[in-house]
Design an enzyme around this catalytic site. Structure first.
Site, PDB file in Angstrom:
ATOM      1  CG  HIS A  22       8.403  -3.728  -8.350  1.00  0.00           C
ATOM      2  ND1 HIS A  22       8.060  -3.443  -7.677  1.00  0.00           N
ATOM      3  CD2 HIS A  22       7.356  -3.491  -9.243  1.00  0.00           C
ATOM      4  CE1 HIS A  22       7.460  -2.265  -7.562  1.00  0.00           C
ATOM      5  NE2 HIS A  22       7.371  -2.143  -8.800  1.00  0.00           N
ATOM      6  CE1 TYR A  79       2.081   1.877  -7.069  1.00  0.00           C
ATOM      7  CE2 TYR A  79       1.991   2.370  -4.561  1.00  0.00           C
ATOM      8  CZ  TYR A  79       1.697   1.823  -5.763  1.00  0.00           C
ATOM      9  OH  TYR A  79       0.646   0.339  -5.623  1.00  0.00           O
TER      10      TYR A  79
END
Length: 152
Positions: A52, A120
């Protein structure tokens, strides 16, 4: 190296109690130009989560447990590294922070026999009504990445 990708080697300060390491600081704008969101995910051994990319946000990845093969592919037409692929091995064996700029496709495969955890940070918060997330198949022919382990 793909244009705009940044790697920060983490420094562990160890003693008889354990260790301490800084992930990201507000005086490191090369890592995170602004704070949008922090997220935490776990994937099982052998899982491939790819690919992605984003139009608006940068991602800053860290694998505190387990190990992963991280693959980047530059989709930015004006970039000097357009259509370049890079592979990073991250996790317990290589504790690094990896900045993935917007427009660079990214994904990972969990290595070994234990799950991998990823933490993240992003420069934008997730917007459910208008997600800044574009998907490509894990075996996208344009990227042409071979996810098989090479036994050497």
């Amino acid at each position: 190296m793909i244009e705009g990708v940044v790697i920060k080697k983490l420094v562990k300060h160890c003693d008889d109690r354990g260790f301490f390491a800084e992930l990201v600081r507000d005086d490191e704008p090369e890592l995170l130009s602004k704070f949008g969101q922090a997220s935490w995910s776990m994937s099982y051994p052998g899982v491939i989560k790819a690919f992605h990319y984003h139009d608006k946000q940068d991602d800053l990845w860290f694998f505190p447990s387990g190990n992963a093969q991280v693959v980047l592919y530059d989709l930015r037409k004006g970039s000097p590294t357009y259509k370049k692929t890079e592979v990073y091995y991250m996790g317990e064996e290589n504790p690094i922070m990896l900045l993935i700029p917007k427009g660079v496709a990214h994904g990972y495969r969990v290595l070994g026999e234990r799950p991998a955890t990823i933490i993240y940070f992003t420069t934008e918060s997730y917007n459910l009504q208008s997600p800044d997330e574009h998907r490509l198949d894990w075996d996208d022919p344009e990227i042409g990445f071979d996810w098989e382990t090479k036994y050497r």
